[in-house]
Motif scaffolding. Structure first.
Motif, PDB file in Angstrom:
ATOM      1  N   ARG A  89      60.753   5.069  14.975  1.00 43.78           N
ATOM      2  CA  ARG A  89      61.225   4.566  13.695  1.00 43.78           C
ATOM      3  C   ARG A  89      62.549   5.219  13.345  1.00 43.78           C
ATOM      4  NH1 ARG A  89      59.983   7.909   9.167  1.00 43.78           N
ATOM      5  NH2 ARG A  89      59.004   9.884   9.788  1.00 43.78           N
ATOM      6  N   VAL A  90      63.171   4.691  12.298  1.00 45.30           N
ATOM      7  CA  VAL A  90      64.379   5.302  11.734  1.00 45.30           C
ATOM      8  C   VAL A  90      63.963   5.918  10.403  1.00 45.30           C
ATOM      9  CG1 VAL A  90      66.735   4.929  10.913  1.00 45.30           C
ATOM     10  CG2 VAL A  90      65.857   3.595  12.841  1.00 45.30           C
ATOM     11  N   ALA A 137      68.559   4.979  15.157  1.00 48.58           N
ATOM     12  CA  ALA A 137      68.629   3.518  15.259  1.00 48.58           C
ATOM     13  C   ALA A 137      68.996   3.090  16.681  1.00 48.58           C
ATOM     14  CB  ALA A 137      69.649   2.982  14.261  1.00 48.58           C
ATOM     15  N   ARG A 138      69.923   3.779  17.294  1.00 42.24           N
ATOM     16  CA  ARG A 138      70.305   3.433  18.666  1.00 42.24           C
ATOM     17  C   ARG A 138      69.146   3.692  19.638  1.00 42.24           C
ATOM     18  NH1 ARG A 138      75.390   1.949  18.818  1.00 42.24           N
ATOM     19  NH2 ARG A 138      76.982   2.884  17.469  1.00 42.24           N
ATOM     20  N   THR A 144      63.447  -0.901  22.239  1.00 40.37           N
ATOM     21  CA  THR A 144      63.095  -2.306  22.019  1.00 40.37           C
ATOM     22  C   THR A 144      63.566  -3.181  23.171  1.00 40.37           C
ATOM     23  OG1 THR A 144      63.246  -1.986  19.623  1.00 40.37           O
ATOM     24  CG2 THR A 144      63.317  -4.239  20.427  1.00 40.37           C
ATOM     25  N   ARG A 145      64.759  -2.927  23.666  1.00 40.03           N
ATOM     26  CA  ARG A 145      65.273  -3.728  24.777  1.00 40.03           C
ATOM     27  C   ARG A 145      64.431  -3.525  26.043  1.00 40.03           C
ATOM     28  NH1 ARG A 145      69.920  -6.260  23.856  1.00 40.03           N
ATOM     29  NH2 ARG A 145      71.227  -5.613  22.095  1.00 40.03           N
ATOM     30  N   SER A 146      63.966  -2.311  26.243  1.00 40.24           N
ATOM     31  CA  SER A 146      63.133  -2.053  27.430  1.00 40.24           C
ATOM     32  C   SER A 146      61.756  -2.703  27.309  1.00 40.24           C
ATOM     33  CB  SER A 146      62.978  -0.549  27.646  1.00 40.24           C
ATOM     34  OG  SER A 146      62.259   0.047  26.575  1.00 40.24           O
ATOM     35  N   LEU A 163      70.369  -4.477  14.775  1.00 42.52           N
ATOM     36  CA  LEU A 163      70.325  -3.055  14.425  1.00 42.52           C
ATOM     37  C   LEU A 163      71.489  -2.300  15.054  1.00 42.52           C
ATOM     38  CD1 LEU A 163      68.765  -0.789  13.002  1.00 42.52           C
ATOM     39  CD2 LEU A 163      67.429  -0.498  15.101  1.00 42.52           C
ATOM     40  N   GLU A 164      71.834  -2.627  16.288  1.00 44.44           N
ATOM     41  CA  GLU A 164      72.967  -1.953  16.944  1.00 44.44           C
ATOM     42  C   GLU A 164      74.293  -2.282  16.261  1.00 44.44           C
ATOM     43  OE1 GLU A 164      72.464  -3.311  20.931  1.00 44.44           O
ATOM     44  OE2 GLU A 164      71.456  -1.450  21.562  1.00 44.44           O
ATOM     45  N   GLU A 165      74.433  -3.533  15.817  1.00 48.61           N
ATOM     46  CA  GLU A 165      75.661  -3.908  15.094  1.00 48.61           C
ATOM     47  C   GLU A 165      75.784  -3.125  13.794  1.00 48.61           C
ATOM     48  OE1 GLU A 165      77.800  -7.936  13.251  1.00 48.61           O
ATOM     49  OE2 GLU A 165      75.824  -8.051  14.187  1.00 48.61           O
TER      50      GLU A 165
END
Length: 358
Positions: A89-90, A137-138, A144-146, A163-165
């Motif tokens: 989480r963030v 966040a990163r 999430t991508r994995s 989120l990355e943006e």
């Protein structure tokens, strides 16, 4: 007219989807129709730039950091729910950020040299809190991508990209805070996380020394230069940042050529430099180019007439801001501002032609 009016949200979505070029083409068709069928003969043009303000509150470094912490925590919470699992989480640091903001408010009231140093120290702490949230966040976006496999993978990837943006924008804010604390100049300053294309603009106004938004150049073509002359406004020229008058002028000249308009007189304010201006207007070959306070080639009587005519553009811009919503863009981003401005120009031109046919 008897049909049911679409819902407000439908109109808003369609406006975005059409884009600025579609609305600009509608304005061009209106001007071409006026010149061909309504006997509108443009003889003169007056050009000036104005600021279309973004729909944001007055920005501060600590305020942007606070907004970034809350936004990262909110988007991170949504993303964590998609992938499941504990510990990813963030962290919401809004309470810690709130304590720094309240301390800044108390310190500023002292109005002393020591207070200024303490405010910079507290502002640096807000930047550090934001940087921690950016790292989390990163990390969450990477996880999430994995895990983006099978059903719902596209939705997870979209949420991770969003989120990355946001993390990129927050990282830029944190960098601005570091530069400010170190006393370094800041170029291309970001003033809003929700409208990242908006920029600070200084036009030398006493009432508004700092404005935040976009510079737009407006050109009004009229049939004469008499008092109260009302003409048609061309699609606006604009560019990100804080461009000068002469930077936007070639686009305005290209718009005149595209519509086949060759005015005999051109009236500009003192913000235009004579050399680049005459070079840009050479293809139009006007009889007279009047630049207030810099280039006044006619007789005293002609110069007074063109000075009054040029001043009328200030009133026209004020009219557009009051009646046609061009004071603030309610759409976000540079493209959103273009869409908003072009709709205002189209509405004004339609009203002008309706008045001529009465």
């Amino acid at each position: 007219l008897a049909e049911r009016v679409p819902d407000e949200s439908t109109v808003r979505k369609l406006t975005r989807r059409m884009g600025p070029e579609t609305v600009s083409n509608m304005a061009r068709m209106l001007i071409l129709t006026a010149t061909r069928e309504r006997r509108f003969r443009p003889r003169a043009v007056r050009i000036d730039s104005t600021v279309v303000e973004a729909d944001i509150k007055y920005p501060t470094d600590s305020g942007l950091a606070s907004h970034g912490v809350r936004a990262l925590a909110r988007e991170g919470r949504k993303l964590a729910q998609r992938i499941g699992g504990q510990g990813r989480r963030v962290r919401d640091r809004s309470r810690a950020m709130g304590r720094r903001l309240r301390a800044i408010t108390r310190t500023i009231r002292r109005r002393s040299g020591e207070a200024k140093a303490e405010v910079l120290k507290l502002t640096a702490q807000t930047g550090e809190l934001l940087e921690r949230s950016v790292k989390e966040a990163r990390r969450l976006a990477k996880v999430t991508r994995s895990k983006a496999r099978g059903r719902g993978a596209k939705a997870k990837l979209r949420a991770a990209g969003k989120l990355e943006e946001l993390a990129d924008r927050c990282e830029k804010v944190a960098g601005q805070i570091r530069q400010r604390v170190a006393g370094e100049p800041i170029s291309d300053r970001i003033v809003s996380l929700s409208d990242p294309d908006a920029r600070p603009i200084r036009k030398g106004k006493l009432g508004k020394p700092n404005e935040f938004g976009y510079v737009t150049q407006l050109a009004e073509v009229t049939e004469n230069t008499k008092r109260g002359a009302r003409g048609l406004i061309l699609p606006a020229s604009t560019a990100p940042g804080n461009p000068s008058e002469n930077t936007l002028l070639p686009d305005t000249v290209a718009e005149l050529q595209r519509l086949g308009i060759s005015p005999r007189e051109v009236a500009l304010d003192g913000g235009f430099m004579p050399g680049p201006t005459n070079e840009a207007l050479a293809e139009l070959a006007p009889d007279r180019v009047f630049i207030s306070g810099r280039q006044e080639p006619g007789s005293r009587r002609t110069n007074r007439r063109l000075q009054r005519y040029r001043t009328g553009e200030e009133g026209r811009i004020s009219h557009l801001k009051r009646r046609y919503g061009m004071g603030h863009s309610r759409l976000k981003g540079h493209q959103g501002q273009q869409i908003w401005t072009e709709w205002g120009i189209l509405a004004y031109n339609t009203d002008t032609l309706a008045i001529r046919t009465r």
